[in-house]
Design an enzyme around this catalytic site. Structure first.
Site, PDB file in Angstrom:
ATOM      1  N   TRP A 127      36.216  46.554  34.211  1.00 46.30           N
ATOM      2  CA  TRP A 127      35.438  45.089  33.718  1.00 46.30           C
ATOM      3  C   TRP A 127      36.223  43.838  33.331  1.00 46.30           C
ATOM      4  O   TRP A 127      35.196  42.659  33.521  1.00 46.30           O
ATOM      5  CB  TRP A 127      34.621  45.974  33.562  1.00 46.30           C
ATOM      6  CG  TRP A 127      33.601  46.982  34.085  1.00 46.30           C
ATOM      7  CD1 TRP A 127      33.785  48.655  34.072  1.00 46.30           C
ATOM      8  CD2 TRP A 127      33.574  46.391  35.281  1.00 46.30           C
ATOM      9  NE1 TRP A 127      33.075  48.628  34.955  1.00 46.30           N
ATOM     10  CE2 TRP A 127      33.470  47.836  36.355  1.00 46.30           C
ATOM     11  CE3 TRP A 127      32.984  45.445  36.427  1.00 46.30           C
ATOM     12  CZ2 TRP A 127      32.755  48.785  37.373  1.00 46.30           C
ATOM     13  CZ3 TRP A 127      33.005  46.166  37.733  1.00 46.30           C
ATOM     14  CH2 TRP A 127      32.259  47.076  38.187  1.00 46.30           C
ATOM     15  N   LYS A 136      22.439  51.551  32.542  1.00 41.03           N
ATOM     16  CA  LYS A 136      23.050  52.708  31.836  1.00 41.03           C
ATOM     17  C   LYS A 136      22.318  53.396  30.323  1.00 41.03           C
ATOM     18  O   LYS A 136      22.150  54.857  30.979  1.00 41.03           O
ATOM     19  CB  LYS A 136      24.453  52.372  31.589  1.00 41.03           C
ATOM     20  CG  LYS A 136      25.297  52.227  32.504  1.00 41.03           C
ATOM     21  CD  LYS A 136      26.884  51.475  32.339  1.00 41.03           C
ATOM     22  CE  LYS A 136      26.881  50.621  33.320  1.00 41.03           C
ATOM     23  NZ  LYS A 136      27.361  51.379  34.298  1.00 41.03           N
ATOM     24  N   ASP A 152      30.736  42.158  26.021  1.00 38.42           N
ATOM     25  CA  ASP A 152      29.951  43.208  26.521  1.00 38.42           C
ATOM     26  C   ASP A 152      29.913  45.000  26.490  1.00 38.42           C
ATOM     27  O   ASP A 152      30.473  45.740  26.382  1.00 38.42           O
ATOM     28  CB  ASP A 152      30.850  43.318  28.074  1.00 38.42           C
ATOM     29  CG  ASP A 152      30.433  44.238  29.364  1.00 38.42           C
ATOM     30  OD1 ASP A 152      29.252  44.722  28.813  1.00 38.42           O
ATOM     31  OD2 ASP A 152      31.145  44.637  29.995  1.00 38.42           O
TER      32      ASP A 152
END
Length: 359
Positions: free
Chosen positions: A102, A194, A170
């Site tokens: 990511w 999440k 992030d």
């Protein structure tokens, strides 16, 4: 009703009390005769939910004054582009620290807008570790970008870096899983699906003085300032997802707050890592010990046949979502905030049993 032991990597488990509350309130929220899904986002009823979610997040994370809390859409994937659109120009430089898939995707997007300095130390090592230090003090850097937890490889910044350049993170897969000094960051972004809610809403926490330096030649809906000025109500927000997030945040507060979350998360991760360390020839952990994630435990078995057998037996016992990411294989057990300690202990017991029979 039997609930699954849900270890999905995201969207992930939600607390059962939250689901039961949503079920009860779904057709008639607060005596309005309407579902939250039917509220106008301009209504007083929805505004109260919206502001409650912001207030709870500020309280739980200790977000100081001088920061905006935004509820956006598009997930972290949109933030990969929105961040450099707002804060990079062709002559600007930003440091991107690659620690997994990511962060690479974030860097790929940012490379369209400015000059990138890429720290690929972790990448060269197969994403098994996290850098001990980074070159984040260069005054010419517009910002430094990190990904705090890496879901695919199971690594995590156990100690978050300090930089003189504005630090951006992030935190999609570990937000609200541990204490964070928000004031050390210029901007934090995280998909909710999440640890703090369902898919559909993305949280952005941005410092006012950093926001004031944003580029102005950006489409209106993609400017952070647009949403800050409108309290994230410039256009229709994901109202139901924000409502569910508010419910999750209330659940966190009612079950020991962030301290309770930290204690439970450590118990869950320790249970699995203890088995891996007890049977190192059977369970081949991917991450170096110092970089192990408390959110995503990743490992392989010595060969494909054993891996397939392990995954088949896990499925037979009702464990959901433990197959490794499609590009790396192996096993991944995600232990996000709403996964009960008991579920992790059951999985650890299964790992021990499998080791007795196959070790």
């Amino acid at each position: 009703m039997k609930r699954a032991d849900n270890f999905n990597a995201g969207p992930a488990a939600l607390p059962l009390p939250v689901l039961e509350r949503i079920q009860a309130e779904l057709p008639d929220y607060g005596g309005t005769g309407m579902s939250v899904m039917e509220f106008s986002h301009r209504s007083a009823e929805y505004e109260a939910i919206h502001n409650d979610a912001q207030m709870r997040l500020r309280r739980l994370l200790g977000i100081p004054d001088g920061y905006q809390v935004l509820f956006l859409q598009g997930g972290a994937s949109l933030q990969f582009a929105m961040l450099p659109m707002n804060f990079l120009k062709p002559a600007d430089k930003a440091l991107y620290v690659l620690t997994g898939t990511w962060s690479q995707k974030a860097a790929d997007e940012a490379s369209r807008y400015g000059e990138l300095i890429v720290d690929d130390w972790a990448k060269q090592g197969g994403y098994r570790d996290i850098p001990e230090s980074i070159a984040g003090d260069d005054p010419s850097l517009r910002y430094v970008h990190i990904t705090s937890n890496n879901t695919i490889y199971g690594t995590q910044w156990r100690s978050l870096p300090k930089t003189k350049a504005p630090l951006v993170a992030d935190m999609s897969s570990d937000i609200l899983s541990r204490p964070v000094q928000v004031e050390e960051f210029a901007l934090i972004y995280a998909g909710a699906q999440k640890n703090i809610g369902p898919s559909g809403v993305t949280v952005v926490i941005v410092r006012d003085d950093f926001l004031a330096t944003a580029n102005q030649d950006v489409p209106t809906v993609l400017q952070y300032s647009t949403h800050a000025k409108a309290n994230s109500l410039y256009n229709t927000p994901p109202t139901f997802a924000i409502y569910v997030m508010a419910c999750v945040l209330q659940w966190v507060e009612e079950t020991g707050g962030l301290a309770g979350i930290v204690e439970r998360n450590r118990k869950k991760a320790a249970a699995l890592y203890d088995v891996i360390d007890t049977h190192p020839n059977l369970y081949l952990g991917h991450a170096e010990k110092r970089a192990r994630s408390e959110m995503n435990v990743t490992f392989r078995l010595p060969n494909d046949e054993l891996t397939k057998l392990f995954l088949a037996e896990a499925a037979e016992r009702g464990f959901v979502g433990v197959k490794g990411y499609r590009t790396v294989g192996g096993v991944r057990v995600s232990l996000y905030n709403a996964v009960p300690v008991e579920a992790a202990l059951r999985f650890a017991e299964f790992m021990q049993d499998f080791a007795r029979r196959n070790g």
